[in-house]
Design a protein around this motif. Structure first.
Motif, PDB file in Angstrom:
ATOM      1  N   LEU A 177       0.832  -1.208   0.000  1.00 17.45           N
ATOM      2  CA  LEU A 177       0.000   0.000   0.000  1.00 17.45           C
ATOM      3  C   LEU A 177       0.862   1.252   0.000  1.00 17.45           C
ATOM      4  CD1 LEU A 177      -2.819  -0.966   2.545  1.00 17.45           C
ATOM      5  CD2 LEU A 177      -2.985  -0.901   0.056  1.00 17.45           C
ATOM      6  N   GLN A 178       1.936   1.228   0.786  1.00 12.45           N
ATOM      7  CA  GLN A 178       2.822   2.393   0.822  1.00 12.45           C
ATOM      8  C   GLN A 178       3.568   2.557  -0.500  1.00 12.45           C
ATOM      9  OE1 GLN A 178       3.111   4.943   2.464  1.00 12.45           O
ATOM     10  NE2 GLN A 178       5.214   5.638   2.767  1.00 12.45           N
ATOM     11  N   PHE A 179       3.971   1.449  -1.110  1.00 16.05           N
ATOM     12  CA  PHE A 179       4.644   1.516  -2.420  1.00 16.05           C
ATOM     13  C   PHE A 179       3.728   2.162  -3.454  1.00 16.05           C
ATOM     14  CE2 PHE A 179       5.230  -0.417  -6.622  1.00 16.05           C
ATOM     15  CZ  PHE A 179       6.523   0.017  -6.908  1.00 16.05           C
ATOM     16  N   GLU A 180       2.453   1.725  -3.484  1.00 14.98           N
ATOM     17  CA  GLU A 180       1.511   2.285  -4.457  1.00 14.98           C
ATOM     18  C   GLU A 180       1.258   3.762  -4.178  1.00 14.98           C
ATOM     19  OE1 GLU A 180      -1.837  -0.296  -4.066  1.00 14.98           O
ATOM     20  OE2 GLU A 180      -0.911  -1.926  -5.213  1.00 14.98           O
ATOM     21  N   ARG A 181       1.207   4.123  -2.906  1.00 18.70           N
ATOM     22  CA  ARG A 181       0.998   5.526  -2.529  1.00 18.70           C
ATOM     23  C   ARG A 181       2.176   6.385  -2.990  1.00 18.70           C
ATOM     24  NH1 ARG A 181       2.540   8.226   2.228  1.00 18.70           N
ATOM     25  NH2 ARG A 181       1.262  10.051   2.747  1.00 18.70           N
ATOM     26  N   CYS A 182       3.399   5.935  -2.736  1.00 21.39           N
ATOM     27  CA  CYS A 182       4.583   6.693  -3.151  1.00 21.39           C
ATOM     28  C   CYS A 182       4.672   6.771  -4.668  1.00 21.39           C
ATOM     29  CB  CYS A 182       5.844   6.038  -2.581  1.00 21.39           C
ATOM     30  SG  CYS A 182       6.019   6.190  -0.784  1.00 21.39           S
ATOM     31  N   GLN A 183       4.337   5.671  -5.337  1.00 24.94           N
ATOM     32  CA  GLN A 183       4.378   5.643  -6.795  1.00 24.94           C
ATOM     33  C   GLN A 183       3.410   6.658  -7.387  1.00 24.94           C
ATOM     34  OE1 GLN A 183       2.991   1.994  -8.822  1.00 24.94           O
ATOM     35  NE2 GLN A 183       4.966   1.960  -9.872  1.00 24.94           N
ATOM     36  N   ALA A 184       2.215   6.756  -6.777  1.00 25.06           N
ATOM     37  CA  ALA A 184       1.220   7.709  -7.262  1.00 25.06           C
ATOM     38  C   ALA A 184       1.689   9.152  -7.106  1.00 25.06           C
ATOM     39  CB  ALA A 184      -0.099   7.504  -6.525  1.00 25.06           C
ATOM     40  N   MET A 185       2.573   9.404  -6.122  1.00 23.53           N
ATOM     41  CA  MET A 185       3.099  10.746  -5.900  1.00 23.53           C
ATOM     42  C   MET A 185       4.420  10.970  -6.638  1.00 23.53           C
ATOM     43  SD  MET A 185       2.244  11.472  -1.861  1.00 23.53           S
ATOM     44  CE  MET A 185       3.173  10.050  -1.268  1.00 23.53           C
ATOM     45  N   GLY A 186       4.847   9.960  -7.401  1.00 24.78           N
ATOM     46  CA  GLY A 186       6.093  10.104  -8.152  1.00 24.78           C
ATOM     47  C   GLY A 186       7.327  10.042  -7.285  1.00 24.78           C
ATOM     48  N   ARG A 187       7.254   9.325  -6.158  1.00 27.52           N
ATOM     49  CA  ARG A 187       8.382   9.221  -5.240  1.00 27.52           C
ATOM     50  C   ARG A 187       8.860   7.777  -5.133  1.00 27.52           C
ATOM     51  NH1 ARG A 187       5.877  12.269   0.067  1.00 27.52           N
ATOM     52  NH2 ARG A 187       5.441  14.317  -0.863  1.00 27.52           N
ATOM     53  N   PRO A 188      10.133   7.571  -4.778  1.00 32.02           N
ATOM     54  CA  PRO A 188      10.575   6.211  -4.463  1.00 32.02           C
ATOM     55  C   PRO A 188       9.927   5.769  -3.160  1.00 32.02           C
ATOM     56  CG  PRO A 188      12.295   7.800  -3.952  1.00 32.02           C
ATOM     57  CD  PRO A 188      11.213   8.565  -4.665  1.00 32.02           C
ATOM     58  N   LEU A 189       9.977   4.483  -2.883  1.00 30.37           N
ATOM     59  CA  LEU A 189       9.380   3.955  -1.668  1.00 30.37           C
ATOM     60  C   LEU A 189       9.989   4.600  -0.436  1.00 30.37           C
ATOM     61  CD1 LEU A 189       7.546   1.894  -0.206  1.00 30.37           C
ATOM     62  CD2 LEU A 189       9.458   0.274  -0.322  1.00 30.37           C
ATOM     63  N   GLU A 190       9.127   5.107   0.450  1.00 31.17           N
ATOM     64  CA  GLU A 190       9.550   5.701   1.712  1.00 31.17           C
ATOM     65  C   GLU A 190       9.012   4.867   2.863  1.00 31.17           C
ATOM     66  OE1 GLU A 190       7.634   9.446   1.432  1.00 31.17           O
ATOM     67  OE2 GLU A 190       9.060  10.296   0.002  1.00 31.17           O
ATOM     68  N   ASP A 191       9.725   4.850   3.982  1.00 34.08           N
ATOM     69  CA  ASP A 191       9.229   4.163   5.169  1.00 34.08           C
ATOM     70  C   ASP A 191       7.885   4.749   5.585  1.00 34.08           C
ATOM     71  OD1 ASP A 191      11.424   2.516   5.314  1.00 34.08           O
ATOM     72  OD2 ASP A 191      12.456   3.695   6.840  1.00 34.08           O
ATOM     73  N   MET A 192       7.004   3.907   6.116  1.00 33.58           N
ATOM     74  CA  MET A 192       5.678   4.331   6.554  1.00 33.58           C
ATOM     75  C   MET A 192       5.710   4.516   8.070  1.00 33.58           C
ATOM     76  SD  MET A 192       2.032   2.425   5.759  1.00 33.58           S
ATOM     77  CE  MET A 192       1.817   1.573   7.326  1.00 33.58           C
ATOM     78  N   THR A 193       6.238   5.668   8.486  1.00 32.47           N
ATOM     79  CA  THR A 193       6.442   5.932   9.905  1.00 32.47           C
ATOM     80  C   THR A 193       5.804   7.254  10.299  1.00 32.47           C
ATOM     81  OG1 THR A 193       8.590   6.963   9.441  1.00 32.47           O
ATOM     82  CG2 THR A 193       8.590   4.616   9.990  1.00 32.47           C
ATOM     83  N   PHE A 194       5.507   7.368  11.593  1.00 29.81           N
ATOM     84  CA  PHE A 194       4.974   8.608  12.119  1.00 29.81           C
ATOM     85  C   PHE A 194       6.094   9.636  12.235  1.00 29.81           C
ATOM     86  CE2 PHE A 194       2.089   5.328  13.767  1.00 29.81           C
ATOM     87  CZ  PHE A 194       0.876   5.836  13.330  1.00 29.81           C
ATOM     88  N   ALA A 195       5.729  10.913  12.291  1.00 32.18           N
ATOM     89  CA  ALA A 195       6.726  11.979  12.347  1.00 32.18           C
ATOM     90  C   ALA A 195       7.604  11.844  13.581  1.00 32.18           C
ATOM     91  CB  ALA A 195       6.029  13.339  12.335  1.00 32.18           C
ATOM     92  N   LEU A 196       6.989  11.448  14.704  1.00 36.06           N
ATOM     93  CA  LEU A 196       7.738  11.249  15.949  1.00 36.06           C
ATOM     94  C   LEU A 196       7.723   9.764  16.259  1.00 36.06           C
ATOM     95  CD1 LEU A 196       6.388  14.237  18.085  1.00 36.06           C
ATOM     96  CD2 LEU A 196       8.547  14.087  16.851  1.00 36.06           C
ATOM     97  N   ALA A 197       8.750   9.061  15.821  1.00 36.92           N
ATOM     98  CA  ALA A 197       8.810   7.606  16.022  1.00 36.92           C
ATOM     99  C   ALA A 197       8.989   7.296  17.494  1.00 36.92           C
ATOM    100  CB  ALA A 197       9.958   7.019  15.217  1.00 36.92           C
ATOM    101  N   VAL A 198       8.281   6.298  17.964  1.00 38.02           N
ATOM    102  CA  VAL A 198       8.381   5.886  19.369  1.00 38.02           C
ATOM    103  C   VAL A 198       9.642   5.071  19.593  1.00 38.02           C
ATOM    104  CG1 VAL A 198       7.268   4.577  21.195  1.00 38.02           C
ATOM    105  CG2 VAL A 198       5.896   5.960  19.648  1.00 38.02           C
ATOM    106  N   GLY A 199      10.012   4.207  18.663  1.00 35.72           N
ATOM    107  CA  GLY A 199      11.226   3.399  18.790  1.00 35.72           C
ATOM    108  C   GLY A 199      11.958   3.393  17.473  1.00 35.72           C
ATOM    109  N   ASP A 200      13.295   3.505  17.521  1.00 35.22           N
ATOM    110  CA  ASP A 200      14.015   3.611  16.258  1.00 35.22           C
ATOM    111  C   ASP A 200      14.955   2.436  16.010  1.00 35.22           C
ATOM    112  OD1 ASP A 200      16.074   4.066  18.000  1.00 35.22           O
ATOM    113  OD2 ASP A 200      16.419   6.142  17.393  1.00 35.22           O
ATOM    114  N   GLY A 201      15.009   1.477  16.909  1.00 32.51           N
ATOM    115  CA  GLY A 201      15.772   0.268  16.661  1.00 32.51           C
ATOM    116  C   GLY A 201      17.281   0.466  16.664  1.00 32.51           C
ATOM    117  N   ARG A 202      17.763   1.589  17.127  1.00 36.85           N
ATOM    118  CA  ARG A 202      19.219   1.805  17.109  1.00 36.85           C
ATOM    119  C   ARG A 202      19.886   1.026  18.236  1.00 36.85           C
ATOM    120  NH1 ARG A 202      19.128   8.286  16.600  1.00 36.85           N
ATOM    121  NH2 ARG A 202      17.901   7.936  18.456  1.00 36.85           N
TER     122      ARG A 202
END
Length: 202
Positions: A177-202
């Protein structure tokens, strides 16, 4: 390491309340099993994308309400011709330290290919006709969804019970779904994350 055969569909709606009302209006009862929590999902693949190319997936899921993480391997899906519902095997296990596992995968040569986040509330969904399956209500950066999960027979019956046409439900994954959304906007695939991520896995 539990293994199960899973089938699922998604319904989209303007709000979670609207999605709940859609199910209750059809005679379903919802029993809360897991309160609202945050999930941070990381997909990994080899540099040659051997998993993606064979329609498999390797996911690490972190949750803010649990210690550790869940690691899931999703096997190649089989698509049923009439409904388009995808049925696939899943292998899943729990580890004590998800952040370290993410670093381990990277050191072993796996690459993070996609990251998606959501707030999820889980219900047991039951109907007087005997239907019994899971309903996961998701708040995502791209909208509200309910993911309905069970065995193939239960999902096929659910589609009939709700009177759904093929265009009324979604069989695509969140990465798709995110791939199709980015494609429709003419963008490469972007991560589907909130602006303020709760956990970043670092």
């Amino acid at each position: 390491m539990p293994s199960q055969i899973e089938a699922e569909i998604k319904l989209a709606g303007p709000t979670l309340d609207a999605l709940q009302q859609r199910l209750t209006a059809a005679g379903f009862t919802l029993e809360l099993t897991t309160p609202r929590h945050f999930e941070d999902n990381w997909l990994f693949d080899t540099p040659t994308r051997s998993l993606f190319n064979t329609r498999q997936a390797l996911r690490v899921r972190l949750r803010d309400d649990l210690d550790g993480a869940t690691v899931t391997h999703k096997g190649k899906p089989v698509e049923t011709p009439a409904s388009g519902v995808k049925v696939r095997e899943e292998l899943e296990l729990t580890v004590s330290d998800g952040h370290t596992l993410i670093q381990l995968f990277k050191k072993l040569g796996f690459e993070k290919t996609f990251r998606y986040q959501k707030f999820r509330t889980i219900y047991r969904l039951r109907h007087s006709t005997g239907l019994d399956l899971w309903a996961m209500f998701d708040e995502t950066p791209i909208g509200c969804f309910v993911e309905l999960e069970g065995d193939q027979a239960a999902i096929e019956r659910l589609i009939q019970q709700l009177g759904l046409a093929r265009d009324d439900y979604i069989t695509a994954s969140y990465p798709r779904l995110q791939f199709e959304r980015c494609q429709a906007m003419g963008r490469p695939l972007e991560d589907m994350t909130f602006a303020l991520a709760v956990g970043d896995g670092r």
